[in-house]
Design an enzyme around this catalytic site. Structure first.
Site, short mmCIF file in Angstrom:
data_model
loop_
_atom_site.label_atom_id
_atom_site.label_comp_id
_atom_site.label_asym_id
_atom_site.label_seq_id
_atom_site.Cartn_x
_atom_site.Cartn_y
_atom_site.Cartn_z
N ILE A 162 -25.95 85.60 -42.69
CA ILE A 162 -27.10 86.35 -42.19
C ILE A 162 -27.10 86.37 -40.67
O ILE A 162 -27.41 87.39 -40.05
CB ILE A 162 -28.40 85.75 -42.74
CG1 ILE A 162 -28.50 86.03 -44.25
CG2 ILE A 162 -29.62 86.32 -42.02
CD1 ILE A 162 -29.63 85.32 -44.94
N TYR A 198 -33.54 70.16 -48.98
CA TYR A 198 -33.38 71.48 -48.36
C TYR A 198 -34.72 72.20 -48.29
O TYR A 198 -35.08 72.75 -47.23
CB TYR A 198 -32.39 72.32 -49.16
CG TYR A 198 -32.27 73.74 -48.65
CD1 TYR A 198 -31.58 74.01 -47.48
CD2 TYR A 198 -32.89 74.79 -49.32
CE1 TYR A 198 -31.48 75.32 -47.00
CE2 TYR A 198 -32.81 76.09 -48.85
CZ TYR A 198 -32.10 76.34 -47.69
OH TYR A 198 -32.02 77.64 -47.21
N LYS A 251 -36.78 73.51 -44.85
CA LYS A 251 -37.21 74.88 -44.57
C LYS A 251 -38.72 74.96 -44.40
O LYS A 251 -39.22 75.75 -43.59
CB LYS A 251 -36.74 75.82 -45.69
CG LYS A 251 -35.24 75.89 -45.87
CD LYS A 251 -34.50 76.22 -44.57
CE LYS A 251 -34.74 77.65 -44.11
NZ LYS A 251 -33.90 78.01 -42.94
#
Length: 286
Positions: free
Chosen positions: A12, A155, A159
């Site tokens: 990305i 994870y 985030k």
């Protein structure tokens, strides 16, 4: 317009850089690997003739590297780079932090502090969120996942930490009367199999090209669009979260409500304090 994109050499991050370059921005790819950065720059210049692009050495797993990054003035920084470990082994950064929390959140927290004096008065700090963070909760007694480590949970928490940091940064900017913007952008469901080829950076197999996942998900090129909008769109406001239009998974970017675990200013303030203690720095918002 000059923009630093962390992790801009792949995935990305590469498409964020490519799309910003297409809009005329000068892009700086933050990468720890010079060879990979050079490949990405070659592909970018082939796709966008005349693009103004360079790379800056940056290892988010090493706070000394983060604090020593070399760039010129920046109109925006896209805090995109991230790591997701699938294996059961807990790993640590150079500074002894759990790797996903250390890279995804603490590294970007320290980077924002390191870049502060190079950010222009109306600069935008765009933080990469994730759909995965919506169901996460921080454990302030174990931010480093030392007692019970599960990769998926670690994870998701990293985030969520990124998103809470961005929203707390917005609150502090507003309180200080600053014209800088802090915005969250997430890519929705962005898959390699739906991402257009950028050889040799990214090449799909024939089987991947036939994926039916495109019905509900999208490629990483489209997944980059919320971050590009957040970094350069004229209709963006500080404190917003931008994501794909269709169920937060695919489609054109749009702002989303700030709710659930994101709408917790007390947790965000606690996280900021803990992050400053763990990294030894904090963005000098004033």
């Amino acid at each position: 317009m000059a923009v630093l994109v962390t992790g801009g050499n792949a995935g990305i991050g590469y498409f964020v850089a490519e799309q910003l370059a297409q809009q005329g921005a000068e892009v700086v790819l933050g990468s720890r690997d010079e060879a990979k950065a050079e490949v990405a720059l070659r592909v970018l210049r082939e796709r966008v003739p005349g693009a103004r692009a360079s790379w800056a050495r940056l290892d988010l797993a090493d706070l000394a590297s983060v604090k020593g990054i070399e760039t010129g003035p920046l109109d925006a920084v896209v805090l995109n780079a991230g790591v997701y470990l699938e294996g059961p082994e807990r790993r640590e950064t150079e500074d002894g932090h759990e790797l996903m929390f250390g890279v995804n959140h603490l590294g970007h927290f320290a980077l924002t502090a390191a870049l502060w004096d190079r950010l222009t008065p109306e600069a935008r700090i765009v933080t990469a969120g994730s759909f995965a963070a919506k169901s996460a909760q921080l454990d302030f007694t174990d931010l480093q996942s030392t007692r019970s480590y599960a990769p998926k949970t670690a994870y998701e928490r990293s985030k969520l930490a990124q998103t809470l940091f961005a929203l707390e940064l917005d609150r502090r900017l507003r309180a200080a009367g600053s014209s800088k913007l802090s915005v969250v952008a997430h890519p929705g469901g962005a898959l390699d199999s739906l991402t257009p080829d950028r050889p040799p950076l990214h090449v799909r197999s024939a089987r991947q090209k036939l994926s039916l996942a495109r019905i509900v998900l999208q490629g990483k090129d489209d997944g980059a669009r919320p971050a590009v909008r957040a970094a350069a769109g004229p209709d963006v406001h500080s404190g917003q979260i931008w994501g794909p239009r269709m169920f937060g998974l695919k489609g054109r970017p749009r702002p989303e409500p700030v709710r659930g675990p994101y709408a917790d200013p007390e947790a965000a303030a606690r996280l900021w304090a803990a992050s400053a203690e763990l990294t030894g720095v904090e963005p000098p918002v004033s």
